[in-house]
Design an enzyme around this catalytic site. Structure first.
Site, PDB file in Angstrom:
ATOM      1  N   THR A   1      40.419  48.667  43.787  1.00  0.00           N
ATOM      2  CA  THR A   1      39.773  47.444  43.320  1.00  0.00           C
ATOM      3  C   THR A   1      39.474  46.516  44.482  1.00  0.00           C
ATOM      4  OG1 THR A   1      41.762  46.095  43.007  1.00  0.00           O
ATOM      5  CG2 THR A   1      41.151  47.545  41.198  1.00  0.00           C
TER       6      THR A   1
ATOM      7  N   SER B   1      40.036  43.499  44.520  1.00  0.00           N
ATOM      8  CA  SER B   1      41.048  42.455  44.630  1.00  0.00           C
ATOM      9  C   SER B   1      42.251  42.882  45.456  1.00  0.00           C
ATOM     10  CB  SER B   1      41.533  42.050  43.226  1.00  0.00           C
ATOM     11  OG  SER B   1      42.151  43.145  42.585  1.00  0.00           O
ATOM     12  N   CYS B   2      42.255  44.127  45.917  1.00  0.00           N
ATOM     13  CA  CYS B   2      43.429  44.626  46.628  1.00  0.00           C
ATOM     14  C   CYS B   2      43.481  44.181  48.085  1.00  0.00           C
ATOM     15  CB  CYS B   2      43.468  46.151  46.571  1.00  0.00           C
ATOM     16  SG  CYS B   2      43.817  46.789  44.924  1.00  0.00           S
ATOM     17  N   GLY B   3      42.408  43.586  48.576  1.00  0.00           N
ATOM     18  CA  GLY B   3      42.450  43.067  49.928  1.00  0.00           C
ATOM     19  C   GLY B   3      41.964  44.023  50.995  1.00  0.00           C
TER      20      GLY B   3
END
Length: 282
Positions: free
Chosen positions: A112, A114-116
């Site tokens: 994802t 959003s995992c950085g």
């Protein structure tokens, strides 16, 4: 099991007139996915097709790729302190002998946005993890006019959206434009997981002759899920992200955005679009 919709009282103001009435809202609840008894991930979803969602999620994680690798999926009883089954926790059991990738409780970071982790590392991770390199031989060839008609057909099939106005949708079409399956969810990525999971359960992977259409935009995560399922064409009614375009170019995925009527942008994989027909019409 949780309901797809719920009713809430709302205050309506229309043309200066005030009234109170119940409104139908899409339900949103957390789903915890466990793998062989070990907590793996939590996603916010619309209840329904939870087993397919979990299976599709594990396809995108590179854990599952064939029906025989899936032993069972069950709701976990005793998920709360008082032992109540909330139907919000599922445990996926893999068949004996299935080799699992090294998945930490933080999840594989490539899944994802959003995992950085982004950029080249994310692209490399998907390319090395997928079991189904996009291999539509002979190549899927799609007329732009066929693509143009798909969003309306998607919208017509959205039953829950008609009642709530608050759901995303994803649909699979054949290369001839036949609607194969459609799922709705508060999360666009969940709707895709439900499609892919149902295909896994029925022995339909890879989806090497299918078109995936999603409402809204095409994120890196949606492009990744398409690639992991072997889908050659991803179309979205809104914009793709830059990393989604990069992934499509890296893997051979055809990526279409801003699909609105006869207008669309082809960001990658244009060899699958019948451009000669368009030129002849012009």
């Amino acid at each position: 099991m949780g309901r797809v919709t719920e009713r809430r009282k709302v205050l309506r103001i229309r043309d200066g007139q005030v009234s109170s009435r119940p409104d139908t809202l899409v339900a949103e609840e957390p789903l915890e996915i466990r793998l062989n008894g070990r907590p793996l991930a939590i996603t916010m979803r619309t209840p329904g097709d939870d087993f397919a969602l979990a299976a599709g999620f594990l396809v995108s994680e590179g854990v599952l790729g064939a029906t025989e690798e899936l032993q069972s999926i069950v709701y976990c009883a005793g998920a709360t302190q008082d032992g109540t089954n909330t139907y919000n926790v599922v445990d996926v059991r893999t068949a004996p002998g299935v080799v699992l990738p090294d998945i930490t409780l933080e999840r594989n970071v490539y899944t994802t946005s959003s995992c950085g982790l982004c950029g080249k590392a994310s692209l490399d991770a998907v390319r090395t993890q997928t079991r189904f390199a996009i291999d539509d031989t002979p190549p899927v060839r799609i007329e732009p006019s066929l693509l143009a008609g798909l969003p309306d057909r998607l919208r017509e099939a959205q039953r829950v959206f008609d009642r709530t106005g608050g759901l995303h949708a994803a649909a699979l079409f054949s290369e001839a434009g036949e609607l194969l399956d459609i799922r709705e969810d508060v999360g666009r990525h969940n709707a895709v997981d439900k499609l892919v999971g149902r295909a896994l359960q029925s022995g339909g992977l890879p989806l090497s002759r299918a078109i995936l259409l999603v409402s809204g935009r095409a994120s890196f995560e949606l492009a990744q899920k398409a690639v992991m399922a072997g889908i050659p064409v991803l179309a979205a009614v809104s914009a793709p992200s830059s990393l989604a375009v990069d992934l499509a170019a890296e893997t051979g995925l055809t990526l279409v955005g801003f699909l609105r009527g006869p207008n669309m942008n082809v960001y990658a994989g244009e060899h699958r679009i019948a451009l000669r027909a368009v030129a002849a019409q012009g």
